[in-house]
Motif scaffolding. Sequence first.
Motif, mmCIF file in Angstrom:
data_model
loop_
_atom_site.group_PDB
_atom_site.id
_atom_site.type_symbol
_atom_site.label_atom_id
_atom_site.label_comp_id
_atom_site.label_asym_id
_atom_site.label_seq_id
_atom_site.Cartn_x
_atom_site.Cartn_y
_atom_site.Cartn_z
ATOM 1 N N PHE A 178 75.529 -3.095 -78.201
ATOM 2 C CA PHE A 178 74.724 -3.385 -77.020
ATOM 3 C C PHE A 178 74.775 -2.275 -75.970
ATOM 4 C CE2 PHE A 178 75.231 -7.833 -78.492
ATOM 5 C CZ PHE A 178 73.897 -8.197 -78.484
ATOM 6 N N ILE A 179 75.655 -1.284 -76.139
ATOM 7 C CA ILE A 179 75.765 -0.238 -75.125
ATOM 8 C C ILE A 179 74.565 0.702 -75.180
ATOM 9 C CG2 ILE A 179 77.138 1.726 -74.352
ATOM 10 C CD1 ILE A 179 79.602 0.315 -75.244
ATOM 11 N N GLY A 180 74.074 0.980 -76.358
ATOM 12 C CA GLY A 180 72.918 1.860 -76.521
ATOM 13 C C GLY A 180 72.307 1.619 -77.881
ATOM 14 N N ASP A 181 71.162 2.229 -78.107
ATOM 15 C CA ASP A 181 70.501 2.057 -79.393
ATOM 16 C C ASP A 181 71.099 2.936 -80.480
ATOM 17 O OD1 ASP A 181 68.694 0.138 -78.481
ATOM 18 O OD2 ASP A 181 67.339 1.673 -77.710
ATOM 19 N N GLY A 182 71.938 3.868 -80.104
ATOM 20 C CA GLY A 182 72.557 4.743 -81.085
ATOM 21 C C GLY A 182 73.585 5.635 -80.411
ATOM 22 N N LEU A 183 74.188 6.502 -81.201
ATOM 23 C CA LEU A 183 75.251 7.382 -80.720
ATOM 24 C C LEU A 183 75.016 8.787 -81.246
ATOM 25 C CD1 LEU A 183 78.060 7.677 -79.326
ATOM 26 C CD2 LEU A 183 79.075 7.085 -81.531
ATOM 27 N N ALA A 184 75.222 9.763 -80.379
ATOM 28 C CA ALA A 184 75.133 11.170 -80.779
ATOM 29 C C ALA A 184 76.376 11.888 -80.267
ATOM 30 C CB ALA A 184 73.871 11.823 -80.208
#
Length: 375
Positions: A178-184
Amino acid sequence: MRTRLAWHDLLHRRTRTLAALLGVTFAITLLFMQAGFYQACRDSAIRIHRLLEYDLVLTSPSYTFIVASGQIPRERLPQAEAVDGVREAIPLRVGGRLWRNPQTGNSSEVLILGAVPADRPFSLETLDPQLPRLGAPDRVLFDRGAHPSLGDNPVGTESEMLGRRLQVAGEFEWGAGFIGDGLAITSDETFGRIFGLGPHDVEIGLLLLDPEADREAVARTLRSTLPSDVRVWTRGGIEARDRRFFLQERPIGLMFTSGVVLAVLVGGVILFQILASEVTARRAELATLQALGYSRRDVYGVVLEQGLLYTLFAFVPAAICSAGMFLVTGHIARLPMRLGPTLLALVFGLSLLMCVLGSLFASQRVRSADPADLF
């Protein structure tokens, strides 16, 4: 006596009992889903921490959450490293920005971490061999488990973040919940260029301790040694802070917390309606029991045990149905939805609470079963 009466009552009208079981199964399934979303929200709050290797953390005193952590002077890291027991102090940059979907051109929120590749601050083994690729400018490692709204981003994909052209140099499987739509993940230098930040400040300092070091003792020493512009956290302390913030202060956390409470109340109402209907249909029989000398308390017990039987028989099919829904929801929404022993125990306990609430209110209908009405 009470259990036998409740059992025979369920078997007497099997079609009615089956319809009632379907209603209770729906109520418990609703409870499973709300509790599952609550658990996913709870796990999302500390999901990034699980990706990081550290024993203690340095943050700004204004730290609110992992993606709203403020900044600390980079020179605090070598100062912390000089304290006995601290083996290594690693800078970490954390921020959130929009990533442009390379296929549609739409943008979605991505959490981005910036680290010095040689520091290897991540616990995911598949990341270590790929970190050297971040030595080239404007390179990122992209989350293969990101939400579909971010599009396909295989190695070699070029996209934009804040107008800066970035190239995907590697992939890993994580999912940010739920923190973001993805991680980079990118290098410390590229992170600074994306966000327009200089090299002097960092968001978080990750501290690795000697194996024999006492974490609490080292934390106390750091708090007394370092200036007041940093705050020292243990892993448990900062995870509890993030979880509390996400569940109690963020709207999405409050929504799912309220959803669990509402699901218990809705289930209680459904069970109340079922049992109240049973009491009304069996009014003459319940009055006869009281005329034969059974106390009203005994009759209340029949209603309560009937509600308990409904709950127990509905729990297993509700759990099976919910397991399938968890798989589908987790795959589509890329959320950490899992049906483990902890969630099963939680929902079972809440189902019993739902049963007690519905049965207690329904048992009040027994008052209308007056033995005097039989004569």
